[in-house]
Design a protein around this motif. Structure first.
Motif, PDB file in Angstrom:
ATOM      1  N   LYS A  42      63.205  26.020   2.729  1.00  0.00           N
ATOM      2  CA  LYS A  42      63.765  24.671   2.520  1.00  0.00           C
ATOM      3  C   LYS A  42      65.287  24.666   2.683  1.00  0.00           C
ATOM      4  N   HIS A  43      65.913  25.827   2.499  1.00  0.00           N
ATOM      5  CA  HIS A  43      67.374  25.908   2.526  1.00  0.00           C
ATOM      6  C   HIS A  43      67.909  26.521   3.817  1.00  0.00           C
ATOM      7  N   VAL A  44      67.008  26.908   4.716  1.00  0.00           N
ATOM      8  CA  VAL A  44      67.419  27.483   5.997  1.00  0.00           C
ATOM      9  C   VAL A  44      67.718  26.331   6.949  1.00  0.00           C
ATOM     10  N   LYS A  45      68.857  26.429   7.644  1.00  0.00           N
ATOM     11  CA  LYS A  45      69.285  25.364   8.557  1.00  0.00           C
ATOM     12  C   LYS A  45      69.632  25.954   9.913  1.00  0.00           C
ATOM     13  N   VAL A  46      69.662  25.086  10.905  1.00  0.00           N
ATOM     14  CA  VAL A  46      70.168  25.464  12.222  1.00  0.00           C
ATOM     15  C   VAL A  46      71.585  24.911  12.313  1.00  0.00           C
ATOM     16  N   GLU A  47      72.540  25.796  12.607  1.00  0.00           N
ATOM     17  CA  GLU A  47      73.948  25.401  12.695  1.00  0.00           C
ATOM     18  C   GLU A  47      74.590  26.079  13.888  1.00  0.00           C
ATOM     19  N   ASN A  48      75.675  25.493  14.367  1.00  0.00           N
ATOM     20  CA  ASN A  48      76.530  26.175  15.338  1.00  0.00           C
ATOM     21  C   ASN A  48      77.542  26.986  14.542  1.00  0.00           C
ATOM     22  N   VAL A  49      77.648  28.259  14.855  1.00  0.00           N
ATOM     23  CA  VAL A  49      78.599  29.142  14.179  1.00  0.00           C
ATOM     24  C   VAL A  49      79.538  29.696  15.236  1.00  0.00           C
ATOM     25  N   GLY A  50      80.841  29.643  14.965  1.00  0.00           N
ATOM     26  CA  GLY A  50      81.838  30.135  15.912  1.00  0.00           C
ATOM     27  C   GLY A  50      82.444  28.963  16.658  1.00  0.00           C
ATOM     28  N   PRO A  51      83.334  29.255  17.552  1.00  0.00           N
ATOM     29  CA  PRO A  51      83.869  30.570  17.906  1.00  0.00           C
ATOM     30  C   PRO A  51      84.944  31.018  16.915  1.00  0.00           C
ATOM     31  N   PHE A  52      85.143  32.333  16.858  1.00  0.00           N
ATOM     32  CA  PHE A  52      86.231  32.903  16.062  1.00  0.00           C
ATOM     33  C   PHE A  52      86.565  34.275  16.614  1.00  0.00           C
ATOM     34  N   PHE A  53      87.771  34.729  16.277  1.00  0.00           N
ATOM     35  CA  PHE A  53      88.234  36.050  16.705  1.00  0.00           C
ATOM     36  C   PHE A  53      88.154  37.003  15.533  1.00  0.00           C
ATOM     37  N   VAL A  54      87.814  38.259  15.835  1.00  0.00           N
ATOM     38  CA  VAL A  54      87.692  39.264  14.786  1.00  0.00           C
ATOM     39  C   VAL A  54      88.422  40.551  15.177  1.00  0.00           C
ATOM     40  N   PHE A  55      88.866  41.270  14.154  1.00  0.00           N
ATOM     41  CA  PHE A  55      89.422  42.615  14.277  1.00  0.00           C
ATOM     42  C   PHE A  55      88.494  43.516  13.488  1.00  0.00           C
ATOM     43  N   GLY A  56      87.993  44.578  14.125  1.00  0.00           N
ATOM     44  CA  GLY A  56      87.053  45.403  13.391  1.00  0.00           C
ATOM     45  C   GLY A  56      86.853  46.783  13.944  1.00  0.00           C
ATOM     46  N   LYS A  57      85.799  47.382  13.440  1.00  0.00           N
ATOM     47  CA  LYS A  57      85.468  48.751  13.798  1.00  0.00           C
ATOM     48  C   LYS A  57      83.947  48.878  13.832  1.00  0.00           C
ATOM     49  N   GLU A  58      83.460  49.668  14.785  1.00  0.00           N
ATOM     50  CA  GLU A  58      82.023  49.931  14.865  1.00  0.00           C
ATOM     51  C   GLU A  58      81.723  51.208  14.097  1.00  0.00           C
ATOM     52  N   PHE A  59      80.686  51.156  13.301  1.00  0.00           N
ATOM     53  CA  PHE A  59      80.255  52.295  12.499  1.00  0.00           C
ATOM     54  C   PHE A  59      78.870  52.700  12.976  1.00  0.00           C
ATOM     55  N   LEU A  60      78.739  53.915  13.483  1.00  0.00           N
ATOM     56  CA  LEU A  60      77.452  54.372  14.018  1.00  0.00           C
ATOM     57  C   LEU A  60      76.601  55.082  12.973  1.00  0.00           C
ATOM     58  N   ASP A  61      77.226  55.428  11.856  1.00  0.00           N
ATOM     59  CA  ASP A  61      76.523  56.155  10.796  1.00  0.00           C
ATOM     60  C   ASP A  61      76.850  55.480   9.460  1.00  0.00           C
ATOM     61  N   ALA A  62      76.692  54.152   9.429  1.00  0.00           N
ATOM     62  CA  ALA A  62      77.112  53.361   8.275  1.00  0.00           C
ATOM     63  C   ALA A  62      76.063  53.379   7.170  1.00  0.00           C
ATOM     64  N   ARG A  63      76.511  52.966   6.011  1.00  0.00           N
ATOM     65  CA  ARG A  63      75.636  52.837   4.842  1.00  0.00           C
ATOM     66  C   ARG A  63      75.864  51.462   4.244  1.00  0.00           C
ATOM     67  N   TYR A  64      74.805  50.786   3.858  1.00  0.00           N
ATOM     68  CA  TYR A  64      74.938  49.460   3.248  1.00  0.00           C
ATOM     69  C   TYR A  64      75.825  49.510   2.007  1.00  0.00           C
ATOM     70  N   ASP A  65      75.687  50.575   1.217  1.00  0.00           N
ATOM     71  CA  ASP A  65      76.452  50.653  -0.027  1.00  0.00           C
ATOM     72  C   ASP A  65      77.932  50.973   0.200  1.00  0.00           C
ATOM     73  N   ARG A  66      78.341  51.183   1.465  1.00  0.00           N
ATOM     74  CA  ARG A  66      79.745  51.440   1.788  1.00  0.00           C
ATOM     75  C   ARG A  66      80.418  50.241   2.457  1.00  0.00           C
ATOM     76  N   ILE A  67      79.673  49.172   2.696  1.00  0.00           N
ATOM     77  CA  ILE A  67      80.248  48.039   3.438  1.00  0.00           C
ATOM     78  C   ILE A  67      81.516  47.531   2.755  1.00  0.00           C
ATOM     79  N   ASN A  68      81.489  47.336   1.440  1.00  0.00           N
ATOM     80  CA  ASN A  68      82.691  46.843   0.746  1.00  0.00           C
ATOM     81  C   ASN A  68      83.873  47.780   0.931  1.00  0.00           C
ATOM     82  N   ALA A  69      83.630  49.089   0.801  1.00  0.00           N
ATOM     83  CA  ALA A  69      84.721  50.066   0.968  1.00  0.00           C
ATOM     84  C   ALA A  69      85.258  50.017   2.402  1.00  0.00           C
TER      85      ALA A  69
END
Length: 194
Positions: A42-69
């Motif tokens: 009931k709370h799921v919607k279809v929306e347009n998301v973006g555009p936006f620019f991001v600065f980031g890093k790809e993690f190939l051996d990531a852990r969910y519990d490390r996302i905040n860090a």
């Protein structure tokens, strides 16, 4: 006088605890209704998301519990580089349809207010294009996001909407909110391939 200030402090502390417990109760009640009682659709919607620019890093051996860090580390790097960020984070799941709390592939990034002139090796800047997305707005601790994604996956699969990488957009997370029950996350499943 000292009894009065002692009691006033105790009352303030207890009131803050009650308010935090009320937030916790409300979030857990919503999680129960949406995920256990089947009300999420009931709370799921279809929306347009973006555009936006991001600065980031790809993690190939990531852990969910490390996302905040990892997000905290990205903010430190962005401050070192003098980047202008929006206090929103974008987490792209590169293994989107399998639960992988350890050794998973993620792209974690910060939304930018303006583009930097240069980027250090090992990082990226990119434009996330506007796309039509199945969305759910979640408010609460990140520890329950796995359950939200599991249900979103079921909804998206039933609708034939598994077209790209799922993602989270965090607003009001640890950097911006005092309580984890105030964290806001937009969970997105693209309807069209980008």
């Amino acid at each position: 006088q000292s009894e009065n200030s002692f009691l006033n402090k105790k009352l303030v502390d207890i009131k803050a605890e009650i308010e935090e417990k009320q937030k916790q109760y409300n979030v857990l009640q919503t999680i129960k209704e949406d995920l256990i009682d089947g009300e999420m659709k009931k709370h799921v919607k279809v929306e347009n998301v973006g555009p936006f620019f991001v600065f980031g890093k790809e993690f190939l051996d990531a852990r969910y519990d490390r996302i905040n860090a990892d997000i905290v580390d990205l903010y430190k790097k962005s401050e070192e580089l003098g980047l202008s960020t929006k206090n929103q984070e974008h987490v792209l799941y590169l293994d989107p349809h399998e639960y992988g709390p350890h050794k998973t592939r993620l792209r974690i990034s910060l939304m930018l207010s303006k583009l930097p002139k240069q980027i250090p090796e090992g990082y990226f800047v990119e434009k996330i294009p506007s796309q039509k997305v199945l969305t759910y707005k979640y408010k609460g601790p990140y520890e329950y996001l796995t359950f939200v994604h599991r249900e979103m996956y079921v909804i998206a699969k039933k609708g034939g909407f598994l077209k790209g990488y799922s993602f989270d957009i965090h607003s009001g997370g640890p950097r911006n909110a005092g309580s984890e029950y105030d964290y806001e996350t937009l969970i997105g499943y693209p309807i069209t391939s980008s």
